[in-house]
Scaffold this motif. Structure first.
Motif, PDB file in Angstrom:
ATOM      1  N   GLU A  82       0.870  -1.188   0.000  1.00  0.00           N
ATOM      2  CA  GLU A  82       0.000   0.000   0.000  1.00  0.00           C
ATOM      3  C   GLU A  82       0.900   1.230   0.000  1.00  0.00           C
ATOM      4  OE1 GLU A  82      -1.179   1.911   3.464  1.00  0.00           O
ATOM      5  OE2 GLU A  82       0.987   1.705   3.506  1.00  0.00           O
ATOM      6  N   THR A  84       0.549   4.375   1.934  1.00  0.00           N
ATOM      7  CA  THR A  84       0.659   5.310   3.065  1.00  0.00           C
ATOM      8  C   THR A  84       1.995   5.179   3.812  1.00  0.00           C
ATOM      9  OG1 THR A  84      -1.704   4.957   3.302  1.00  0.00           O
ATOM     10  CG2 THR A  84      -0.639   6.214   5.048  1.00  0.00           C
ATOM     11  N   ARG A 112       0.168  -7.461  -3.221  1.00  0.00           N
ATOM     12  CA  ARG A 112      -0.316  -8.248  -2.085  1.00  0.00           C
ATOM     13  C   ARG A 112      -0.494  -9.679  -2.571  1.00  0.00           C
ATOM     14  NH1 ARG A 112      -4.936  -4.255   0.680  1.00  0.00           N
ATOM     15  NH2 ARG A 112      -3.600  -2.406   0.651  1.00  0.00           N
ATOM     16  N   GLU A 114      -2.366 -12.189  -2.348  1.00  0.00           N
ATOM     17  CA  GLU A 114      -3.671 -12.687  -1.904  1.00  0.00           C
ATOM     18  C   GLU A 114      -4.058 -13.894  -2.749  1.00  0.00           C
ATOM     19  OE1 GLU A 114      -6.577  -9.926  -0.558  1.00  0.00           O
ATOM     20  OE2 GLU A 114      -5.574  -8.295  -1.610  1.00  0.00           O
ATOM     21  N   GLY A 119     -11.536  -9.449  -8.526  1.00  0.00           N
ATOM     22  CA  GLY A 119     -11.278  -8.181  -7.841  1.00  0.00           C
ATOM     23  C   GLY A 119     -10.048  -8.178  -6.970  1.00  0.00           C
ATOM     24  N   ARG A 121      -6.158  -8.738  -6.972  1.00  0.00           N
ATOM     25  CA  ARG A 121      -4.973  -8.910  -7.791  1.00  0.00           C
ATOM     26  C   ARG A 121      -3.751  -9.003  -6.897  1.00  0.00           C
ATOM     27  NH1 ARG A 121      -6.354 -10.563 -11.985  1.00  0.00           N
ATOM     28  NH2 ARG A 121      -4.461  -9.856 -13.000  1.00  0.00           N
ATOM     29  N   GLN A 126      -2.936   1.710  -7.216  1.00  0.00           N
ATOM     30  CA  GLN A 126      -3.738   2.633  -6.413  1.00  0.00           C
ATOM     31  C   GLN A 126      -3.453   4.064  -6.839  1.00  0.00           C
ATOM     32  OE1 GLN A 126      -3.035   2.327  -2.204  1.00  0.00           O
ATOM     33  NE2 GLN A 126      -4.237   0.456  -1.981  1.00  0.00           N
ATOM     34  N   GLU A 130      -2.194  11.496   0.615  1.00  0.00           N
ATOM     35  CA  GLU A 130      -1.934  11.613   2.048  1.00  0.00           C
ATOM     36  C   GLU A 130      -1.816  13.103   2.352  1.00  0.00           C
ATOM     37  OE1 GLU A 130      -2.282   8.797   3.383  1.00  0.00           O
ATOM     38  OE2 GLU A 130      -1.697   7.433   1.774  1.00  0.00           O
ATOM     39  N   ARG A 257     -11.979  -1.076   8.601  1.00  0.00           N
ATOM     40  CA  ARG A 257     -10.810  -1.053   7.714  1.00  0.00           C
ATOM     41  C   ARG A 257      -9.784  -2.088   8.162  1.00  0.00           C
ATOM     42  NH1 ARG A 257     -10.256   0.345   3.673  1.00  0.00           N
ATOM     43  NH2 ARG A 257      -8.429   1.673   3.609  1.00  0.00           N
ATOM     44  N   TYR A 261      -3.447   1.501  11.428  1.00  0.00           N
ATOM     45  CA  TYR A 261      -2.987   2.859  11.755  1.00  0.00           C
ATOM     46  C   TYR A 261      -4.102   3.901  11.898  1.00  0.00           C
ATOM     47  CZ  TYR A 261      -2.613   2.891   6.518  1.00  0.00           C
ATOM     48  OH  TYR A 261      -2.812   2.755   5.173  1.00  0.00           O
ATOM     49  N   TYR A 262      -5.346   3.493  11.668  1.00  0.00           N
ATOM     50  CA  TYR A 262      -6.424   4.487  11.666  1.00  0.00           C
ATOM     51  C   TYR A 262      -6.857   4.935  13.061  1.00  0.00           C
ATOM     52  CZ  TYR A 262      -6.935   3.392   6.744  1.00  0.00           C
ATOM     53  OH  TYR A 262      -6.695   3.221   5.402  1.00  0.00           O
ATOM     54  N   ALA A 279     -15.250  -2.932  -2.891  1.00  0.00           N
ATOM     55  CA  ALA A 279     -14.730  -1.659  -2.357  1.00  0.00           C
ATOM     56  C   ALA A 279     -13.785  -1.052  -3.389  1.00  0.00           C
ATOM     57  CB  ALA A 279     -14.006  -1.880  -1.042  1.00  0.00           C
ATOM     58  N   LEU A 280     -14.188   0.099  -3.901  1.00  0.00           N
ATOM     59  CA  LEU A 280     -13.360   0.764  -4.901  1.00  0.00           C
ATOM     60  C   LEU A 280     -12.239   1.531  -4.236  1.00  0.00           C
ATOM     61  CD1 LEU A 280     -15.846   2.465  -7.368  1.00  0.00           C
ATOM     62  CD2 LEU A 280     -14.613   0.331  -7.609  1.00  0.00           C
ATOM     63  N   ALA A 281     -12.509   1.950  -3.008  1.00  0.00           N
ATOM     64  CA  ALA A 281     -11.555   2.833  -2.348  1.00  0.00           C
ATOM     65  C   ALA A 281     -11.755   2.759  -0.855  1.00  0.00           C
ATOM     66  CB  ALA A 281     -11.790   4.265  -2.822  1.00  0.00           C
ATOM     67  N   GLY A 299      -6.032  10.288   4.460  1.00  0.00           N
ATOM     68  CA  GLY A 299      -5.830   9.989   3.046  1.00  0.00           C
ATOM     69  C   GLY A 299      -6.708   8.854   2.586  1.00  0.00           C
ATOM     70  N   GLY A 303      -8.556   1.734  -5.745  1.00  0.00           N
ATOM     71  CA  GLY A 303      -8.062   0.597  -6.532  1.00  0.00           C
ATOM     72  C   GLY A 303      -8.407   0.811  -8.003  1.00  0.00           C
TER      73      GLY A 303
HETATM   74  P1  HAM Z   1      -6.942  -0.513   1.293  1.00  0.00           P
HETATM   75  O1  HAM Z   1      -8.396  -0.506   1.631  1.00  0.00           O
HETATM   76  O2  HAM Z   1      -6.139  -1.652   1.776  1.00  0.00           O
HETATM   77  O3  HAM Z   1      -6.339   0.852   1.843  1.00  0.00           O
HETATM   78  O4  HAM Z   1      -6.775  -0.404  -0.276  1.00  0.00           O
HETATM   79  C1  HAM Z   1      -7.401   0.657  -0.995  1.00  0.00           C
HETATM   80  C2  HAM Z   1      -8.041   0.119  -2.257  1.00  0.00           C
HETATM   81  O5  HAM Z   1      -7.078  -0.612  -3.023  1.00  0.00           O
HETATM   82  C3  HAM Z   1      -9.163  -0.885  -2.024  1.00  0.00           C
HETATM   83  O6  HAM Z   1     -10.398  -0.231  -1.751  1.00  0.00           O
HETATM   84  C4  HAM Z   1      -9.203  -1.605  -3.357  1.00  0.00           C
HETATM   85  O7  HAM Z   1      -9.928  -0.863  -4.314  1.00  0.00           O
HETATM   86  C5  HAM Z   1      -7.746  -1.624  -3.762  1.00  0.00           C
HETATM   87  N1  HAM Z   1      -7.168  -2.934  -3.468  1.00  0.00           N
HETATM   88  C6  HAM Z   1      -6.689  -3.389  -2.304  1.00  0.00           C
HETATM   89  N2  HAM Z   1      -6.239  -4.652  -2.415  1.00  0.00           N
HETATM   90  C7  HAM Z   1      -6.436  -5.001  -3.700  1.00  0.00           C
HETATM   91  C8  HAM Z   1      -6.169  -6.185  -4.468  1.00  0.00           C
HETATM   92  N3  HAM Z   1      -5.569  -7.240  -3.946  1.00  0.00           N
HETATM   93  N4  HAM Z   1      -6.529  -6.182  -5.775  1.00  0.00           N
HETATM   94  C9  HAM Z   1      -7.112  -5.106  -6.336  1.00  0.00           C
HETATM   95  N5  HAM Z   1      -7.375  -3.964  -5.667  1.00  0.00           N
HETATM   96  C10 HAM Z   1      -7.045  -3.917  -4.368  1.00  0.00           C
HETATM   97  C11 HAM Z   1      -5.038   1.223   1.712  1.00  0.00           C
HETATM   98  O8  HAM Z   1      -4.231   0.666   1.013  1.00  0.00           O
HETATM   99  C12 HAM Z   1      -4.697   2.487   2.462  1.00  0.00           C
HETATM  100  N6  HAM Z   1      -3.271   2.791   2.258  1.00  0.00           N
HETATM  101  C13 HAM Z   1      -5.559   3.653   2.012  1.00  0.00           C
HETATM  102  C14 HAM Z   1      -5.236   4.900   2.770  1.00  0.00           C
HETATM  103  C15 HAM Z   1      -4.434   5.912   2.369  1.00  0.00           C
HETATM  104  N7  HAM Z   1      -5.690   5.196   3.976  1.00  0.00           N
HETATM  105  C16 HAM Z   1      -5.199   6.361   4.365  1.00  0.00           C
HETATM  106  N8  HAM Z   1      -4.410   6.797   3.385  1.00  0.00           N
END
Ligand code: HAM
Length: 435
Positions: A82, A84, A112, A114, A119, A121, A126, A130, A257, A261-262, A279-281, A299, A303
């Protein structure tokens, strides 16, 4: 055995025509970011493992199961899962005066490991921001508005914002205790992982995907019941600012979430298509300790693969694309004509036109190549045209043809294609500087 002409499972090539959509989305993102005063930050894809383990939380799925980590020269390194944590690592190398109030955005790949499914990957992209500001409902609401505006610019103005709070950090222990007590009578219905989570990190029980756990979670009191009045009113203030801006949201008392860290505001944006991975974001306010400094920020991360998927599923991708600039194809017979065409192409490109030519072949094969490329115009220069210092300019859609003198060729093609602005030309002085 895996096939060497395929990318690694869960990772993709992004090629034409989809790449056009990506480029356009990135361009629109940069425009929206600028309106909110954000500057781009590009951090490395590889960071020391500890950058992530310390900030995301050692009991999160991302850290426990999904990081690509390897060792080089005795250092443990990870592909960023990610954005952040890397941005905060960057901030920690700046002076407080430089870091305070910084507004950064990033667009790039995350990794990641996974289990591949719709959905999810293993390499995904991203677009995130921030904003390094101390807790303030005003800033949280502004950043949420930025995310909504960005999705709107991409044609997804109708996404639902799910909003909740994790409460102030000082109250996290009390909230965990309250949650543990509420879960205690339902121990027998929880999965083995959640029994472990009860002790390790009880909030993680709330996003367990096992149906028996979800049934227990659905009957829990809202998390805000375990929080301080200050935490509740912070959320109410964010909600009222959103209302003032006309941004609709849905309070979601179970939204926690997946990262540790939140604190205070958290949110997710669900897509308009169905599915568990919709979840798009996701985003929110956070607090991170790095060395002896503590950073506050808010922030989000969007995705991009999921956005592209939703745009394509809803048939909204086409509307986003701008028509490609018309292509001019130069056709010439013989070496002299080909060489002259090479020179002409450079002149035309300097004037902002897109042009191509085939490296050889008969007139017929060159015209075939022009057709295949979708060229809007061809400039044909055979022996006769060369002698008379003219060119035949052909409209590839209507088949109409006209003869244009060499001196007028650039001007004629510019007006026919309504080419964009010319590229800046190097001055002799600038070239001299390089030497
Ligand atoms: P997150 O919810 O882990 O947050 O990821 C944000 C977005 O990335 C998800 O809503 C999704 O759209 C996309 N995403 C996550 N994992 C995958 C995956 N394996 N394949 C496709 N899309 C994915 C964060 O990463 C935090 N850093 C967001 C943040 C920034 N919070 C505060 N600042």
């Amino acid at each position: 055995m895996s096939s060497l002409n395929q990318p690694v499972q869960g990772m993709s090539d992004i090629s034409m025509p989809e790449i056009w959509l990506w480029r356009r989305m990135e361009e629109l993102a940069r425009r929206v970011m600028a309106r909110y005063g954000f500057e781009e930050l590009r951090t490395p894809i590889v960071e020391f493992e500890a950058v992530f383990t310390r900030s995301l939380g050692s009991t999160t799925d991302v850290v426990q199961k999904e990081m690509y980590t390897f060792e080089r020269s005795g250092r443990r390194l990870s592909l960023r899962p990610e954005g952040t944590a890397g941005v905060m690592r960057h901030a920690s190398g700046l002076s407080p005066a430089e870091a305070d109030g910084a507004r950064w955005f990033y667009i790039g790949p995350m990794f990641r490991c996974e289990r591949p499914q719709a959905g999810r990957r293993r390499q995904f992209h991203q677009c995130g921001v921030e904003c390094l500001e101390e807790p303030s409902p005003l800033v949280d609401a502004e950043i949420l508005a930025l995310q909504v505006d960005l999705l709107q610019a991409w044609g997804l103005g109708d996404c639902a914002v799910h909003l909740n709070t994790r409460g102030e950090a000082a109250g996290h222990a009390a909230m965990a205790q309250g949650l543990r007590e509420a879960l205690e009578p339902h121990r027998e219905a929880l999965c083995v992982d959640c029994l472990r989570r009860m002790d390790e990190n009880v909030l993680r029980v709330l996003d367990c995907k096992t149906s028996s756990c979800q049934a227990v979670v659905a009957r829990l009191p809202p998390m805000t019941d375990f929080m301080s009045e200050a935490s509740r009113s912070y959320l109410a203030q964010v909600a009222s600012y959103l209302e003032a801006m006309g941004i609709s949201y849905k309070l979601d008392p179970l939204l926690v979430r997946g990262l540790d860290y939140y604190e205070h505001t958290v949110w997710e944006i669900a897509g308009t298509t169905e599915g568990a991975q919709s979840a798009l974001a996701g985003g929110g306010r956070y607090r991170m300790k790095l060395g002896n400094r503590e950073f506050f920020g808010v922030g989000f991360g969007i995705g991009l693969e999921r956005v592209v998927h939703v745009l394509q599923t809803l048939g909204r991708a086409e509307a986003l694309l701008e028509p490609a600039p018309p292509l001019v194809w130069l056709v010439g017979l013989g070496e002299a004509a080909q060489e002259q065409n090479l020179v002409w192409m450079r002149r035309l490109r300097a004037e902002g036109l897109s042009c191509r030519m085939a490296p050889g072949g008969s007139m017929k094969s060159q015209m075939r190549a022009a057709n295949k490329s979708g060229a809007a115009w061809t400039v044909i220069r055979g022996d006769d045209e060369l002698k008379q210092q003219v060119a035949a300019v052909k409209n590839m859609v209507t088949g109409e043809q006209m003869t244009v003198g060499e001196a007028d060729l650039v001007g004629t093609l510019k007006s026919l294609t309504s080419a964009g602005s010319a590229l800046p030309q190097e001055t002799p002085e600038a070239v001299g500087d390089l030497g």
